[in-house]
Write a protein that holds these residues in place. Sequence first.
Motif, short mmCIF file in Angstrom:
data_model
loop_
_atom_site.label_atom_id
_atom_site.label_comp_id
_atom_site.label_asym_id
_atom_site.label_seq_id
_atom_site.Cartn_x
_atom_site.Cartn_y
_atom_site.Cartn_z
N THR A 108 54.15 40.56 9.07
CA THR A 108 53.26 40.46 7.90
C THR A 108 52.87 39.02 7.61
O THR A 108 51.76 38.75 7.15
N SER A 109 53.80 38.09 7.90
CA SER A 109 53.47 36.69 7.64
C SER A 109 52.76 36.07 8.83
O SER A 109 52.33 34.92 8.76
N GLY A 110 52.66 36.80 9.91
CA GLY A 110 51.95 36.30 11.08
C GLY A 110 52.69 35.22 11.84
O GLY A 110 52.10 34.47 12.63
N THR A 111 54.01 35.11 11.64
CA THR A 111 54.77 34.05 12.31
C THR A 111 55.32 34.45 13.67
O THR A 111 55.76 33.61 14.44
N GLY A 112 55.36 35.71 13.98
CA GLY A 112 55.91 36.10 15.28
C GLY A 112 55.77 37.59 15.51
O GLY A 112 55.37 38.34 14.62
N PRO A 113 56.10 38.03 16.72
CA PRO A 113 55.91 39.44 17.06
C PRO A 113 57.05 40.35 16.61
O PRO A 113 56.91 41.57 16.64
N GLY A 114 58.19 39.79 16.21
CA GLY A 114 59.30 40.63 15.74
C GLY A 114 60.09 41.27 16.86
O GLY A 114 59.79 41.08 18.05
N TYR A 115 61.14 42.01 16.46
CA TYR A 115 62.08 42.58 17.43
C TYR A 115 62.03 44.10 17.47
O TYR A 115 63.02 44.76 17.74
N PHE A 116 60.86 44.64 17.13
CA PHE A 116 60.81 46.10 17.03
C PHE A 116 61.14 46.81 18.35
O PHE A 116 61.71 47.89 18.36
N ASP A 117 60.76 46.21 19.47
CA ASP A 117 61.09 46.84 20.76
C ASP A 117 62.59 46.92 20.97
O ASP A 117 63.14 47.94 21.36
#
Lengths: 60, 807
Positions: B269-278
């Motif tokens: 949401t903050s656009g800082t990274g792709p996250g760890y959802f995978d």
Amino acid sequence: MKVIILLIIASLTVAIGFLIAFFWSVKTGQFDDDTSPAVRILMDNEITSNEKSKNNHYDN
Amino acid sequence: MSTLNTTTTATTTCFHCHETCEEDKVRFDDKDFCCVGCKLVYEVLNENNLCNYYAISDNPGINRKNSYLGNRFAFLDEEQIINKLISFKSNNEIHIRFHIPNMHCSSCIWLLENFSRIDKGVIRSQVDFVSKELLIVFNTSLTNLRNIVEQLTLIGYEPELNLNKVSNHSFLKKSNARIYKIGLAGFAFGNIMLLSFPEYLSGGIFGAEDFRHLFRYIIVVLALPVFFYSASEFFINSFRSFRQQVVNIDVPIAIGILAMFLRSLYEITSGTGPGYFDSMSGLVFFMLIGRNFQDKTYQWLSFNRDYTSYFPIAVTRYNGLKEETVLVNDVVKGDRLKIRNHEIIPADVKLLNQSAHIDYSFVSGESTPVKVNKGELIYAGAKLLNGPIDVLVDQATSNSYLTKLWNQQSDKVIQISYFQKMVNIISRWFVLVTVLIAVSSFAYWYSTDFTKAINAFTSVLVIACACALALSAPFTFGNIIRLLGKKGIYLRNVQVIEKLADIDTVIFDKTGTLTEPESNHIRYEGDELDDFNLRAIYTIISSSTHPLSVVLAKYLKLKPFSDPELHIEEFPGKGISAMIFGHHYKIGSEEFVTEKKENSSLKSTRVYIGINNEVLGYFSIQNKYRDGIKQLTNDLANHKINLGVISGDDEHERFNLTTLLPEGTHLHFNCKPIDKLNYINELNQHGFKTMMVGDGFNDAGALMHSHVGVAVSNDINNFTPACDAIIMGSNLSKLEKLIRLAKSANRIIIISFIISLVYNFLGLWFAVQGTLSPVIAAILMPISTSSLVIYTVVASSIKARRLGFTK
């Protein structure tokens, strides 16, 4: 490059379709018994007069 | 002194059941049958053009030698009972599900699905082979339930009728929910991975910004159901454990998933990274598979059978002079019941007839029948040998001696397993250490770089993976259960393996466990018997139902005299006195035949033969012990495991047992079921970890109270009392190896813990520095989980193969 959006939508639709198919097959009990359907399909009915296999659907 | 040889005739096998035909074989339609029962099945099948049955698989037929129907299913005429058994009823159609334990091959499926040809009232029959169930839809105006059950029993597929488990579909639904969750998590895992790839591979230079955002938001949408639906059980379980103020294995997993979810949501949401959802979906996917793997159960085996499945469903009661059929549960004290030949006595009753012969073998393990006189008490569970008799109910089934024994609650139920305890302890430390590391890395970076501090804090929670705790045991134990199941050893659940590992005392039952049922060593000693005498003896004992007569008759297998002038008098508990062709024969105990005091220190059961007041000799009948018992008990003793034998029989086998079993084995004879139970309890109180190995109703209490109760069965479909493991009689000699396998399973799990520690250190090394990127997490997580799974499965398979548990 915009075509990627189309491709993503297409691939996700297909994937979701398979997911729904999977849910449906689990729900209708198609994984419950993996032996008898395999055997059943190979059995010939040598007398076809009193056929009753017409209503041979899953009973759930 | 001479030894007797019985001649073996050329062997023919029964066309139906493929067992060896004996002398009295039946010939019909140019085919040999071992008994009338098998012939009858063939006739029924032949009449209805169902002989394909024999063509589909090799040995389909079920031996029908001991078939006896009579009025056994008369209770199925009662409306009230029918309604309790059926699953659906309309105007003239009834749907019913039968559990048929005898179903075993494709011929069975074929025959049962063509059952409508045998009974024209059947509209449809369908087999569920995995749960061994048969669904039958029939027309009530053309046939009835009793008819169907009798027909099924006649062709060898007797349904197991039980009012208690009409339908337990609730557990089926539960396991389906798990499957849905796994499917969803797997779907999300794959697709999120696919959509994350461009971001990982481009190394930051991603085509257009729009795509990046689009992809990330699709990922969020895919991850939401995983978090809220698939992972829900981890949160629910850890919430429950908090309320009970314990930390279980779900807590570290839930913390990890929550940290990943919140951090990824923030990043995207903050656009800082792709996250760890995978990584998150992958973790949920693997964890759920692990759970499912460990929940492998043998649906068609029943480990929880209680007394109700042994007793008949209904009995005949006198209402005034009228006979009526009532449910066993409705029988109360003071009722007068009619018990027919070979029926099980359903309650503690008083005999109203002059005398009756009762077989207590299943209740007490004592193999000789007992004579009961008028007014004496007969305990529930006994089998009537000569009937019919009238009895007065003294205690209803639920209050009977045996039921009470069965119902004695053992503390085993509430006992939390050792492994569970260990995992809970480790989980607590795991949570504590992870939070400590997270907080200290946060504190370390806090003064210099606040974002990095937050980053490090969440990264530690994300990467610290409790997967070894959650996965290694399910996969190791689950794999072992599967391998054992293929070899005829069925464990109730995974906890049994871990309990097996700390067994230090093994107690055997004798009859039917150490010995082979219906198999004896018979020798004749004394003056030689000529053919005439042998045939005379055979003719006499053939008419007796005493177990020893039956055993001896089966051994002699001669042609009886076709039309003898025979006068037989049977003296219960003593023997038979008979006149045949003018000769007087006495067959029976030593005291009866020799008229001398019995020598009680004998090492075998003997049947003496006297002809015309002259004692000729005796048949000595010894139990035949299973193959490999000597080896097994020696191996157990070598591994410092205490051994014991508790038997309901008398001491005549003491000598054989002391020579067979290693020194130091405790032998107990004349044990009632309650003595067995008390013996096990006493051992438990002294801190021994007991394994009870038994086979019958009489061992039920002891089996339940022991640390691990093992039921021995020769036919897996037969009745087995409640237990932790069911083992085929032929596999009993593998018991020691089974314990060894369980021990090595624990070792495998500990090694996998160490492996996972290495992965955790590696991950934490990145995390505390605040440099854990989603790519590293996405690589490290699947590698660590899959390598653990592979290690546990491969290691346990190799160990099982070494111990001889694979084909």
